[in-house]
Design a protein around this motif. Structure first.
Motif, PDB file in Angstrom:
ATOM      1  N   PHE A   1      -6.951  25.004  -1.201  1.00  0.00           N
ATOM      2  CA  PHE A   1      -7.521  24.526   0.027  1.00  0.00           C
ATOM      3  C   PHE A   1      -7.341  24.508   0.567  1.00  0.00           C
ATOM      4  CE2 PHE A   1      -9.732  21.810  -4.626  1.00  0.00           C
ATOM      5  CZ  PHE A   1      -9.742  23.478  -5.017  1.00  0.00           C
ATOM      6  N   ARG A   2      -6.482  23.645   0.816  1.00  0.00           N
ATOM      7  CA  ARG A   2      -5.381  23.784   2.387  1.00  0.00           C
ATOM      8  C   ARG A   2      -5.584  24.921   3.118  1.00  0.00           C
ATOM      9  NH1 ARG A   2      -0.390  19.915  -0.293  1.00  0.00           N
ATOM     10  NH2 ARG A   2      -2.042  18.688  -0.512  1.00  0.00           N
ATOM     11  N   ILE A   3      -4.577  25.666   2.844  1.00  0.00           N
ATOM     12  CA  ILE A   3      -5.183  27.111   3.281  1.00  0.00           C
ATOM     13  C   ILE A   3      -6.377  28.163   3.537  1.00  0.00           C
ATOM     14  CG2 ILE A   3      -3.960  29.453   3.307  1.00  0.00           C
ATOM     15  CD1 ILE A   3      -1.856  28.948   1.177  1.00  0.00           C
ATOM     16  N   PHE A   4      -7.070  27.883   3.585  1.00  0.00           N
ATOM     17  CA  PHE A   4      -8.589  27.895   3.319  1.00  0.00           C
ATOM     18  C   PHE A   4      -9.006  27.110   4.502  1.00  0.00           C
ATOM     19  CE2 PHE A   4     -12.947  27.759   3.331  1.00  0.00           C
ATOM     20  CZ  PHE A   4     -13.392  29.300   2.856  1.00  0.00           C
ATOM     21  N   ALA A   5      -8.919  26.041   4.339  1.00  0.00           N
ATOM     22  CA  ALA A   5      -9.306  25.134   5.582  1.00  0.00           C
ATOM     23  C   ALA A   5      -8.840  25.448   6.459  1.00  0.00           C
ATOM     24  CB  ALA A   5      -8.981  23.974   5.034  1.00  0.00           C
ATOM     25  N   GLY A   6      -7.375  25.485   6.270  1.00  0.00           N
ATOM     26  CA  GLY A   6      -6.537  26.010   8.067  1.00  0.00           C
ATOM     27  C   GLY A   6      -7.436  26.438   8.381  1.00  0.00           C
ATOM     28  N   ALA A   7      -7.017  28.159   7.611  1.00  0.00           N
ATOM     29  CA  ALA A   7      -7.013  29.519   8.289  1.00  0.00           C
ATOM     30  C   ALA A   7      -8.715  29.140   8.915  1.00  0.00           C
ATOM     31  CB  ALA A   7      -7.183  30.511   7.264  1.00  0.00           C
ATOM     32  N   ARG A   8      -9.634  29.062   8.383  1.00  0.00           N
ATOM     33  CA  ARG A   8     -10.792  28.121   9.302  1.00  0.00           C
ATOM     34  C   ARG A   8     -11.177  27.586  10.027  1.00  0.00           C
ATOM     35  NH1 ARG A   8     -13.860  32.300   8.199  1.00  0.00           N
ATOM     36  NH2 ARG A   8     -14.856  31.416   9.838  1.00  0.00           N
ATOM     37  N   ILE A   9     -10.118  26.817  10.817  1.00  0.00           N
ATOM     38  CA  ILE A   9      -9.721  25.819  11.996  1.00  0.00           C
ATOM     39  C   ILE A   9      -8.855  26.401  12.210  1.00  0.00           C
ATOM     40  CG2 ILE A   9      -8.630  23.907  12.759  1.00  0.00           C
ATOM     41  CD1 ILE A   9      -9.692  22.232  10.392  1.00  0.00           C
ATOM     42  N   ALA A  10      -8.360  27.289  12.145  1.00  0.00           N
ATOM     43  CA  ALA A  10      -7.316  28.297  13.022  1.00  0.00           C
ATOM     44  C   ALA A  10      -8.478  29.545  13.849  1.00  0.00           C
ATOM     45  CB  ALA A  10      -6.290  29.223  12.067  1.00  0.00           C
ATOM     46  N   HIS A  11      -9.351  30.187  12.794  1.00  0.00           N
ATOM     47  CA  HIS A  11      -9.980  31.665  13.129  1.00  0.00           C
ATOM     48  C   HIS A  11     -10.769  30.552  14.440  1.00  0.00           C
ATOM     49  CE1 HIS A  11     -14.386  33.141  13.013  1.00  0.00           C
ATOM     50  NE2 HIS A  11     -13.080  34.518  12.162  1.00  0.00           N
ATOM     51  N   THR A  12     -11.305  29.037  14.280  1.00  0.00           N
ATOM     52  CA  THR A  12     -12.463  29.050  15.371  1.00  0.00           C
ATOM     53  C   THR A  12     -10.982  28.922  16.601  1.00  0.00           C
ATOM     54  OG1 THR A  12     -13.633  27.416  13.976  1.00  0.00           O
ATOM     55  CG2 THR A  12     -13.723  27.118  16.014  1.00  0.00           C
ATOM     56  N   PHE A  13     -10.783  28.501  16.293  1.00  0.00           N
ATOM     57  CA  PHE A  13      -9.909  28.304  17.835  1.00  0.00           C
ATOM     58  C   PHE A  13      -9.319  29.584  18.580  1.00  0.00           C
ATOM     59  CE2 PHE A  13      -8.798  24.292  16.348  1.00  0.00           C
ATOM     60  CZ  PHE A  13      -8.206  23.415  17.790  1.00  0.00           C
TER      61      PHE A  13
END
Lengths: 159, 159, 159
Positions: free
Chosen positions: C111-123
């Motif tokens: 869950f943490r990696i997915f959320a981090g990856a999606r936030i990074a994707h937006t930036f």
């Protein structure tokens, strides 16, 4: 097996969960209706995007002229995409909210306002109503989802 | 903790719920495949939309010519959007349907036909097959979802 | 009623399920933020798509010039659509994964990696970062979802 079934039935017998199931089904059916409206406008406006969809109009140039965009078709498609963008968060956050133990009265208020706002949004988009009609109906559904998200995070936060 | 886990395990041990979990995972993976196909066509057709994606082709005009739309890329993207429009309702209505206590045989019939229809829809879109191939596969998945929605509303209606 | 409520509360008290609820709510809120960013760019860049949205700028040609596409608006919209394409599978597969009885540590990692990856994707999309920044953040979220799907199918497969 019947013991498990009984437990599943208990979930679906919970009043808050039943309300969630009802309103979620309603807004998803409303969203699905956008597909039918798109098909209706594509056929009546003769505006298609795939060459194979215009094959029944003949071959070559006579069919090619129907491969075009139409303002009515594009309007319905924008409404459909806006549904996806807003109903997907409701689907997920609403489920977690329903499981977070809200008061039945409060939960019903959230679900009813959201469903009403999305139905109003569709009318505002398709008629179309002058602004801020569409903007307000969008904002109301958005605010309801934020309110449910707040309750979920307050209840379950586990980072 | 182990008591709670046991209960969760019971949910996932229910046969209807297991069937829902299986077919939902399959259609979501199929939808995710569309991303890979889009990437494949963008690279082989050299058709990109973000300037930063063409930086490896050089600078200025030499890279700018790859910022273009391609009919194959657009076709995959339409198939992907159609998946979103139809698999999101299945995800939500299917879950509620699985919890509404359907017969295992009936539930399997719904899930299998839906998954088959969506896989057929992808082939019909990408090959592409002449109409009404794509239209029919779309309509079958749509009808299955409506049928599940009817069962959900009949079982849980709480307005 | 209170017995049912107790059962629902048990579901939401399960640590894996609470983690799923937390991270799902976070990524859905992040996705909803894209709507606000789109509105912000539409207003500051004066780039609208619906004639009724430009009525406040006057009538006729003076308002018509604001019916145009803008590269910043289109960029946010592509980021929003990419969120839909990737967060919808997480919503569905993640729920089934949370119910399939994973270890808490493993589930949190997903869950943490997915959320981090999606936030990074937006930036990466909005700044924008040079490739492969955006591509990698997308691939990480994609891989996490595949990993959860594998666990779900291994646990529940019922065809």
């Amino acid at each position: 097996r019947s013991g498990e079934m009984a437990k599943l039935t208990q979930l679906i017998d919970n009043e808050v969960f039943r309300a969630y199931a009802t309103y979620t089904t309603i807004v998803l059916l409303k969203m699905m209706l956008m597909s039918l409206i798109t098909v209706y406008f594509r056929i009546t406006r003769k505006a298609f995007v795939n060459p194979e969809d215009t094959a029944s109009f003949g071959k070559g140039e006579s069919a090619k002229k129907y491969l075009r965009t139409d303002t009515d078709v594009e309007r319905v498609r924008r409404g459909h995409l806006n549904d996806l963008e807003n109903i997907v968060p409701f689907l997920g956050i609403g489920l977690l909210y329903a499981l977070s133990g809200p008061e039945l009265y409060t939960a019903l208020l959230h679900f009813r306002i959201f469903a009403g706002a999305r139905i109003a949004h569709t009318f505002a988009y398709l008629i179309p109503l002058p602004q801020p009609g569409r903007g307000l109906s969008w904002a109301v559904g958005y605010a309801v989802t934020i309110s449910m998200a707040y309750k979920v995070l307050k209840t379950v936060l586990y980072l």
